[in-house]
Design a protein around this motif. Structure first.
Motif, mmCIF file in Angstrom:
data_model
loop_
_atom_site.group_PDB
_atom_site.id
_atom_site.type_symbol
_atom_site.label_atom_id
_atom_site.label_comp_id
_atom_site.label_asym_id
_atom_site.label_seq_id
_atom_site.Cartn_x
_atom_site.Cartn_y
_atom_site.Cartn_z
ATOM 1 N N GLY A 1 42.048 40.362 41.401
ATOM 2 C CA GLY A 1 41.675 39.098 41.084
ATOM 3 C C GLY A 1 41.439 38.663 39.766
ATOM 4 O O GLY A 1 41.494 37.377 39.299
ATOM 5 N N ASP A 2 41.516 39.719 38.792
ATOM 6 C CA ASP A 2 41.430 39.477 37.398
ATOM 7 C C ASP A 2 42.698 38.899 36.954
ATOM 8 O O ASP A 2 43.975 39.103 37.660
ATOM 9 N N GLU A 3 42.661 38.019 35.977
ATOM 10 C CA GLU A 3 43.695 37.281 35.617
ATOM 11 C C GLU A 3 44.210 37.776 34.171
ATOM 12 O O GLU A 3 43.457 38.246 33.637
ATOM 13 N N VAL A 4 45.493 37.985 33.973
ATOM 14 C CA VAL A 4 46.038 38.536 32.715
ATOM 15 C C VAL A 4 47.245 37.404 32.251
ATOM 16 O O VAL A 4 47.909 37.301 33.075
ATOM 17 N N ILE A 5 47.172 36.998 31.148
ATOM 18 C CA ILE A 5 47.987 36.162 30.577
ATOM 19 C C ILE A 5 49.317 37.029 30.090
ATOM 20 O O ILE A 5 48.973 37.623 29.209
ATOM 21 N N ILE A 6 50.368 36.550 30.256
ATOM 22 C CA ILE A 6 51.527 37.383 29.958
ATOM 23 C C ILE A 6 52.990 36.508 29.741
ATOM 24 O O ILE A 6 53.082 35.470 30.671
ATOM 25 N N PRO A 7 53.702 36.628 28.773
ATOM 26 C CA PRO A 7 54.910 35.669 28.713
ATOM 27 C C PRO A 7 55.826 36.075 29.873
ATOM 28 O O PRO A 7 55.938 37.136 30.408
ATOM 29 N N ILE B 1 49.142 35.168 34.955
ATOM 30 C CA ILE B 1 49.501 33.784 34.647
ATOM 31 C C ILE B 1 50.438 33.844 33.651
ATOM 32 O O ILE B 1 50.217 34.307 32.644
ATOM 33 N N PHE B 2 51.600 33.243 33.835
ATOM 34 C CA PHE B 2 52.835 33.304 33.056
ATOM 35 C C PHE B 2 52.477 32.201 31.790
ATOM 36 O O PHE B 2 52.345 31.128 32.348
ATOM 37 N N ALA B 3 53.049 32.601 30.565
ATOM 38 C CA ALA B 3 53.186 31.724 29.528
ATOM 39 C C ALA B 3 54.380 31.339 29.176
ATOM 40 O O ALA B 3 55.279 32.386 29.304
ATOM 41 N N ASP B 4 54.479 30.125 28.671
ATOM 42 C CA ASP B 4 55.980 29.791 28.237
ATOM 43 C C ASP B 4 56.329 30.250 26.775
ATOM 44 O O ASP B 4 55.165 30.854 26.099
ATOM 45 N N SER B 5 57.345 30.512 26.432
ATOM 46 C CA SER B 5 57.932 30.869 25.046
ATOM 47 C C SER B 5 57.843 29.644 23.965
ATOM 48 O O SER B 5 57.670 28.574 24.691
ATOM 49 N N GLU B 6 57.969 30.251 22.686
ATOM 50 C CA GLU B 6 58.061 28.996 21.647
ATOM 51 C C GLU B 6 59.284 28.382 21.764
ATOM 52 O O GLU B 6 60.212 28.966 22.160
ATOM 53 N N ALA B 7 59.413 27.092 21.113
ATOM 54 C CA ALA B 7 60.736 26.646 20.919
ATOM 55 C C ALA B 7 61.709 27.381 20.031
ATOM 56 O O ALA B 7 62.844 27.394 20.300
ATOM 57 N N GLN B 8 61.071 27.935 19.094
ATOM 58 C CA GLN B 8 61.844 28.696 17.868
ATOM 59 C C GLN B 8 62.021 30.115 18.152
ATOM 60 O O GLN B 8 62.982 30.631 17.719
ATOM 61 N N THR B 9 61.172 30.661 18.852
ATOM 62 C CA THR B 9 61.379 32.308 19.226
ATOM 63 C C THR B 9 61.039 32.430 20.454
ATOM 64 O O THR B 9 60.386 31.692 21.315
ATOM 65 N N PRO B 10 61.623 33.355 21.158
ATOM 66 C CA PRO B 10 61.128 34.005 22.600
ATOM 67 C C PRO B 10 59.520 34.357 22.768
ATOM 68 O O PRO B 10 59.354 34.748 23.646
ATOM 69 N N ASN B 11 58.927 34.615 21.717
ATOM 70 C CA ASN B 11 57.668 34.997 21.798
ATOM 71 C C ASN B 11 56.820 33.772 22.494
ATOM 72 O O ASN B 11 57.174 32.694 22.547
#
Length: 377
Positions: free
Chosen positions: A73-79, A98-108
């Motif tokens: 149940g813990d949440e972990v934010i990951i790209p 919890i999935f995060a989006d990449s930057e526009a300029q880099t895939p980070n």
């Protein structure tokens, strides 16, 4: 022109000699002479507080998930734009990703959008330094500090790369590196956990040694060892450590060659970016370039597939990279439905070019020439 692979493992020094030395020493199981040499190398060169070689970066990430005490149940934010191991390590402990989006300029990971992903259940943030280019660590660490979160750096691609002068892997509470055959420094399979937070130092070694205090016993700190925590067989054999140490002795030579190759790709393809045909890698002013991989971003999926086919006809093996994890068969039903447009663009349009230590200048020039011809036609 002979076939140009995407990657090619290489020998550069005393790999075979050191493996033979390990065998002759009478100990090829883990945590022997060459493991200790590797540990000392990283701790001295980069100032890492404590390092532990592992059999893979995946194992290092799984150790990080155990150390973080992830509960169901813990949440972990990951790209979302990363290898499955980044997420799997925490899913195995019961985490909700919890999935995060990449930057526009880099895939980070887009650090500016982190705040909106945090909830009372958030336990950790995992950042991936894609292509060895640093994420915006000041923003990430400040966000983690405000919400009392643990930061794990997935530095699989980030050996000898820096953020504002600090080695990647030294900034988060924990970090994981890879020595897979596709990386700058290789041992076939292999990885490393970096422990920067004193809270995790002693327990990391116990988890590494199958949940026992065996390492302390062999240092003479206790008179017997036993089962004291959870753990697994995370430490690699001396054969892997011996191969790795031979490569580490030539780290600067390897890095110099890879950065040279990276710069030659950039210079050779810059005119296509200036014409608006492709996007080249962006290096933020806070990051250094470790020459891990070179990619271009095409206009769309069809164009990328056509370019892959064209290069293949000329015996050049170029490959795309990650599929979005939030849209994967395993996790799409668990994702919260948010669209991640930059992740989608890199999934469809990013193309990695051949990059390895023994890539010859004439081979690289041929690759550049074929890409230029493709866009001319």
């Amino acid at each position: 022109m002979k076939k140009i692979p995407f990657n090619k493992p290489f020998l550069i020094g005393k790999e075979v000699e050191y493996i033979a030395e390990a065998v002759k020493s009478g100990k090829i199981s883990g945590n022997g002479m060459f493991t200790k040499k590797c540990h000392e190398f990283f701790e001295q060169r980069y100032g890492f507080a404590k390092v532990l070689l592992t059999t893979s970066c995946t194992d290092a990430l799984e150790m990080a998930a155990i150390l973080t005490n992830i509960q169901p149940g813990d949440e972990v934010i990951i790209p979302s734009y990363t290898f499955v191991s980044t997420a799997n390590a925490f899913v195995l402990r019961g985490a909700k990703i919890i999935f995060a989006d990449s930057e526009a300029q880099t895939p980070n990971l887009d650090a500016s959008a982190l705040e909106e992903l945090i909830t009372p259940r958030t336990k950790a943030i995992v950042v991936v330094h894609y292509a060895g280019v640093a994420c915006d660590m000041d923003v990430i660490m400040e966000c983690a500090r405000q919400h009392d979160l643990i930061v794990i750096e997935d530095a699989a691609q980030a050996i000898d790369a820096y953020y504002k002068g600090k080695p990647l892997g030294s900034i988060g509470h924990l970090a994981a590196f890879s020595f897979h055959e596709t990386k700058n420094i290789i041992s076939g399979e292999g990885g490393m956990l970096v422990v920067n937070d004193e809270r995790f130092r002693d327990r990391a070694e116990i988890i590494w040694e199958k949940g026992t205090n065996r390492a302390a016993f062999f240092r003479g700190e206790i008179n017997k060892y036993g089962w004291v925590d959870v753990g697994s067989s995370f430490l690699p054999s001396e054969v892997i450590a011996a191969f790795l140490y031979a490569q580490l002795e030539h780290l600067e030579q390897i890095q110099e060659k890879r950065v040279t190759l990276w710069n030659q790709y950039y210079d050779g393809l810059l005119s296509l970016e200036e014409q608006g045909r492709i996007q080249l890698p962006v290096l933020p002013d806070y990051a250094t370039n470790n020459g891990h991989l070179f990619y271009i971003v095409c206009q769309n999926l069809a164009e990328r597939q056509a370019l892959i086919g064209c290069l293949k006809e000329h015996q050049i093996h170029a490959v795309f990279h990650y599929l979005s994890l939030h849209e994967s068969p395993f996790y799409q039903d668990k994702h919260d439905g948010r669209k991640l447009p930059n992740t989608a663009r890199y999934m469809d349009c990013l193309l990695r070019l051949p990059m390895y230590y023994e890539l010859e200048n004439e081979e690289q020039e041929f690759i550049i020439e074929m890409i230029q011809k493709f866009f001319e036609e």
